[in-house]
Design a protein around this motif. Structure first.
Motif, mmCIF file in Angstrom:
data_model
loop_
_atom_site.group_PDB
_atom_site.id
_atom_site.type_symbol
_atom_site.label_atom_id
_atom_site.label_comp_id
_atom_site.label_asym_id
_atom_site.label_seq_id
_atom_site.Cartn_x
_atom_site.Cartn_y
_atom_site.Cartn_z
ATOM 1 N N VAL A 84 0.827 -1.206 0.000
ATOM 2 C CA VAL A 84 0.000 0.000 0.000
ATOM 3 C C VAL A 84 0.859 1.253 0.000
ATOM 4 C CG1 VAL A 84 -1.649 1.334 1.356
ATOM 5 C CG2 VAL A 84 -2.003 -1.102 1.008
ATOM 6 N N ALA A 85 1.935 1.251 0.848
ATOM 7 C CA ALA A 85 2.828 2.422 0.907
ATOM 8 C C ALA A 85 3.505 2.648 -0.432
ATOM 9 C CB ALA A 85 3.858 2.225 2.006
ATOM 10 N N GLU A 86 3.991 1.576 -1.005
ATOM 11 C CA GLU A 86 4.642 1.706 -2.313
ATOM 12 C C GLU A 86 3.657 2.210 -3.357
ATOM 13 O OE1 GLU A 86 6.257 -2.091 -3.123
ATOM 14 O OE2 GLU A 86 8.015 -1.860 -1.800
ATOM 15 N N LYS A 87 2.490 1.762 -3.253
ATOM 16 C CA LYS A 87 1.498 2.205 -4.228
ATOM 17 C C LYS A 87 1.155 3.683 -4.035
ATOM 18 C CE LYS A 87 1.097 -1.730 -6.276
ATOM 19 N NZ LYS A 87 1.626 -1.891 -7.666
ATOM 20 N N ASN A 88 1.134 4.150 -2.714
ATOM 21 C CA ASN A 88 0.869 5.577 -2.477
ATOM 22 C C ASN A 88 1.987 6.444 -3.025
ATOM 23 O OD1 ASN A 88 -1.572 5.127 -1.216
ATOM 24 N ND2 ASN A 88 -0.629 4.823 0.815
ATOM 25 N N ARG A 89 3.226 6.009 -2.764
ATOM 26 C CA ARG A 89 4.372 6.762 -3.305
ATOM 27 C C ARG A 89 4.329 6.781 -4.825
ATOM 28 N NH1 ARG A 89 9.673 3.578 -2.887
ATOM 29 N NH2 ARG A 89 8.512 2.602 -4.593
ATOM 30 N N ASP A 90 4.179 5.700 -5.344
ATOM 31 C CA ASP A 90 4.117 5.651 -6.815
ATOM 32 C C ASP A 90 2.957 6.489 -7.333
ATOM 33 O OD1 ASP A 90 6.284 3.967 -6.746
ATOM 34 O OD2 ASP A 90 5.070 2.116 -6.900
ATOM 35 N N GLY A 91 1.913 6.612 -6.512
ATOM 36 C CA GLY A 91 0.774 7.414 -6.950
ATOM 37 C C GLY A 91 1.082 8.888 -6.974
ATOM 38 N N ASN A 92 1.800 9.383 -5.925
ATOM 39 C CA ASN A 92 2.140 10.813 -5.908
ATOM 40 C C ASN A 92 3.076 11.158 -7.044
ATOM 41 O OD1 ASN A 92 0.571 11.249 -3.628
ATOM 42 N ND2 ASN A 92 2.240 10.703 -2.212
ATOM 43 N N ILE A 93 4.118 10.348 -7.205
ATOM 44 C CA ILE A 93 5.063 10.599 -8.311
ATOM 45 C C ILE A 93 4.337 10.519 -9.640
ATOM 46 C CG2 ILE A 93 7.105 9.707 -9.480
ATOM 47 C CD1 ILE A 93 8.090 8.710 -6.743
ATOM 48 N N GLY A 94 3.523 9.614 -9.709
ATOM 49 C CA GLY A 94 2.782 9.479 -10.959
ATOM 50 C C GLY A 94 1.871 10.648 -11.221
ATOM 51 N N ALA A 95 1.311 11.234 -10.120
ATOM 52 C CA ALA A 95 0.435 12.382 -10.313
ATOM 53 C C ALA A 95 1.205 13.580 -10.836
ATOM 54 C CB ALA A 95 -0.261 12.707 -9.003
ATOM 55 N N ALA A 96 2.432 13.840 -10.245
ATOM 56 C CA ALA A 96 3.255 14.968 -10.707
ATOM 57 C C ALA A 96 3.671 14.759 -12.154
ATOM 58 C CB ALA A 96 4.473 15.114 -9.809
ATOM 59 N N ASN A 97 4.154 13.589 -12.416
ATOM 60 C CA ASN A 97 4.559 13.313 -13.798
ATOM 61 C C ASN A 97 3.370 13.412 -14.751
ATOM 62 O OD1 ASN A 97 7.237 12.828 -13.039
ATOM 63 N ND2 ASN A 97 6.836 10.629 -12.622
ATOM 64 N N ALA A 98 2.259 13.037 -14.270
ATOM 65 C CA ALA A 98 1.085 13.119 -15.116
ATOM 66 C C ALA A 98 0.695 14.555 -15.402
ATOM 67 C CB ALA A 98 -0.057 12.369 -14.446
ATOM 68 N N GLU A 99 0.835 15.448 -14.337
ATOM 69 C CA GLU A 99 0.506 16.871 -14.561
ATOM 70 C C GLU A 99 1.461 17.506 -15.551
ATOM 71 O OE1 GLU A 99 -0.243 20.951 -11.962
ATOM 72 O OE2 GLU A 99 0.415 19.085 -10.975
ATOM 73 N N ARG A 100 2.767 17.202 -15.379
ATOM 74 C CA ARG A 100 3.742 17.722 -16.329
ATOM 75 C C ARG A 100 3.457 17.230 -17.749
ATOM 76 N NH1 ARG A 100 9.262 14.968 -15.807
ATOM 77 N NH2 ARG A 100 7.902 13.425 -16.815
ATOM 78 N N ASP A 101 3.302 15.994 -17.805
ATOM 79 C CA ASP A 101 3.028 15.437 -19.134
ATOM 80 C C ASP A 101 1.737 16.005 -19.719
ATOM 81 O OD1 ASP A 101 5.298 13.932 -18.863
ATOM 82 O OD2 ASP A 101 4.243 12.105 -18.160
ATOM 83 N N GLN A 102 0.812 16.313 -18.816
ATOM 84 C CA GLN A 102 -0.447 16.879 -19.286
ATOM 85 C C GLN A 102 -0.248 18.234 -19.943
ATOM 86 O OE1 GLN A 102 -3.311 17.365 -16.188
ATOM 87 N NE2 GLN A 102 -4.925 18.156 -17.574
ATOM 88 N N ARG A 103 0.551 19.113 -19.229
ATOM 89 C CA ARG A 103 0.779 20.452 -19.780
ATOM 90 C C ARG A 103 1.518 20.375 -21.102
ATOM 91 N NH1 ARG A 103 3.299 24.252 -15.270
ATOM 92 N NH2 ARG A 103 3.006 25.719 -17.028
ATOM 93 N N ILE A 104 2.553 19.539 -21.145
ATOM 94 C CA ILE A 104 3.311 19.402 -22.394
ATOM 95 C C ILE A 104 2.417 18.885 -23.515
ATOM 96 C CG2 ILE A 104 5.180 18.130 -23.501
ATOM 97 C CD1 ILE A 104 6.647 18.180 -20.793
ATOM 98 N N GLN A 105 1.664 17.924 -23.148
ATOM 99 C CA GLN A 105 0.801 17.326 -24.158
ATOM 100 C C GLN A 105 -0.302 18.271 -24.610
ATOM 101 O OE1 GLN A 105 -0.579 13.622 -22.604
ATOM 102 N NE2 GLN A 105 1.468 12.642 -22.592
#
Length: 479
Positions: free
Chosen positions: A221-242
């Protein structure tokens, strides 16, 4: 009542009674034999025992087993019973079985067994289970299953029994089925409900597994939460670029789309003009071809009409000529038939008339012949007397005919100058009278022409006519 024996009966009656008794005995024997013919149902095994084998036979079997089909059971020396093939459910509540780790476990199981239809196993069932009740068969099978189940558990660890159930059940099936075949049974199914132990080892293993699973879950669960936050930031960046890239691509795409639309419109107009030109040309070509086909059709129609009129005229002329020819032939045949029939009728009439005349002449001549025969018979059988009688009967007619011959002679007066001398010593008057008589038709010649002769006294011929005539002539001349 007096005793009646077969010897005292009529032989036919005695034979009939013997035949009836023989037939009744034969029917009884056949019915008895047929009642011993047994059919085996598909859910049973027929076990035939008695005189079927044994020590003196080749296979040494004590019974004969049949699954399905039918067979004949010999009376007196053989008997039969059925073994039921219905599956038997046996509950085995095994407790305190010692495992390889010397830990006692409880393994409640439910076994489903049944009588096997394999030839050798079926023979074992006939020898060991025949006559046993269902409870007795269950108890026997349960004892065998208990022993084999304990043996299998003693060769396995608790972990293997608890985690690898397939291996455990395969080992149980292999050991138990081999022992069950010895008494004629086969294992159909094994179902294990649960496994427990007295020390709580299996429960502790369960708790350990549960705690490990909980911890692994928390880490996950902890690993999944961490991966979720990182994934959210990367997703926002990728969103703006895209999004920026998408906007740029959108503008570029709009411009390219407008160019494509303009080119497409130009191409559309060109293709529309070309299509219209081709359509007009095609319409003109089609009109010209249609006119050509119309002219060709009219020409073919005119040719066909001319041929039809020519055929009609030829048919009229030929048919009329043929009809006229046929009429002339029919008329000629009819005229020939009429002439033939007329000629045949005339010929038949002439033939009938001539035949009637011939019959009349024949009848007249027959009558005349019969009359002449009677005249000859009346004349004493003399034909000359008969002719004289007929001439005498017709003499007046003959004289009348002679007179009729000279009736028209006009002789009023005869004057004779007789000189007294003549040839042969006759006077001229005698010669004249003699010539006059000779000028009359002589009757004798007439009768000779008819094939007859006058009697001598009627004949005008005389041996010495000249002397008489001379005397008469002289007398006449003197007068």
């Amino acid at each position: 009542m007096p005793n009646v024996t077969l010897a005292a009966l009529n032989p036919g009656t005695a034979v009939l009674i013997i035949v009836l008794v023989s037939v009744i005995v034969l029917i009884s024997v056949v019915a008895s034999l047929l009642s011993r013919y047994r059919k085996c149902p598909s859910d049973k095994i027929m076990v035939i025992y008695g005189k079927v084998g044994g020590k003196g036979t080749a296979d040494g079997s004590a019974a004969k087993c049949i699954h399905g089909g039918a067979t004949f059971i010999w009376p007196v020396i053989q008997a039969f019973q059925y073994l039921d093939l219905t599956p038997i459910s046996i509950g085995v509540d095994l407790k305190s079985a010692l495992s390889r780790q010397n830990i006692r476990v409880d393994a409640p199981c439910k076994f489903t067994v049944g009588i096997s239809t394999e030839p050798t196993v079926m023979q074992n069932a006939a020898e060991r289970l025949l006559g046993l009740k269902l409870g007795e068969v269950q108890d026997l099978a349960r004892d065998i299953i208990f022993g084999q189940l304990r043996l299998v558990i003693a060769t396995m660890d608790i972990e293997e029994i608890n985690t690898d159930r397939d291996k455990f059940l395969a080992a149980v099936s292999s050991n138990v089925e081999g022992e069950l075949k010895k008494i004629g049974l086969r294992l159909i199914n094994v179902n294990m409900t649960d496994i427990t132990d007295e020390s709580g080892y299996i429960e502790a293993l369960g708790k350990e597994a549960a705690a490990k699973a909980i911890n692994d879950a928390k880490i996950s669960v902890a690993e999944k939460n961490r991966d979720g936050n990182i994934g959210a930031a990367n997703a926002e960046r990728d969103q703006r670029i895209q999004v920026s890239g998408a906007n740029s691509n959108a503008v570029k795409g709009e411009n390219e789309a407008k160019i494509v639309i303009a080119n497409s419109e130009s191409d559309r107009r060109q293709k529309a003009a070309e299509a219209e030109r081709l359509a007009i040309a095609a319409e003109r070509v089609a009109e010209a071809k249609a006119q050509e086909e119309s002219y060709a059709a009219q020409r073919q129609a005119e040719v066909a009409r001319a041929l039809r009129e020519q055929a009609t005229m030829e048919a009229d002329v030929i048919i009329k000529a043929e009809i006229e020819k046929r009429r002339v032939e029919i008329d000629a045949e009819a005229e020939a038939e009429r002439i033939r029939r007329q000629a045949k009728g005339e010929a038949d009439a002439i033939f009938a008339r001539m035949e009637a005349q011939a019959r009349g002449v024949e009848a007249m001549l027959s009558k005349q012949a019969a009359g002449l025969g009677k005249i000859v018979e009346a004349s004493g059988g003399s034909a000359e007397s008969a002719v004289k009688m007929m001439i005498a009967d017709k003499l007046d007619e003959l004289v009348k005919t002679q007179a009729e011959a000279i009736r028209n002679l006009q002789i009023d007066k005869v004057t004779v100058w007789d000189g007294g001398g003549g040839a042969g010593g006759k006077t001229a008057t005698a010669d004249f009278v003699s010539g006059l008589l000779k000028s009359l038709p002589p009757l004798n010649d007439m009768f000779r022409m008819a094939g007859l002769d006058l009697p001598g006294f009627l004949s005008l011929e005389r041996k010495e006519p000249d002397a008489a005539l001379d005397t008469d002539a002289e007398t006449a001349g003197t007068e």
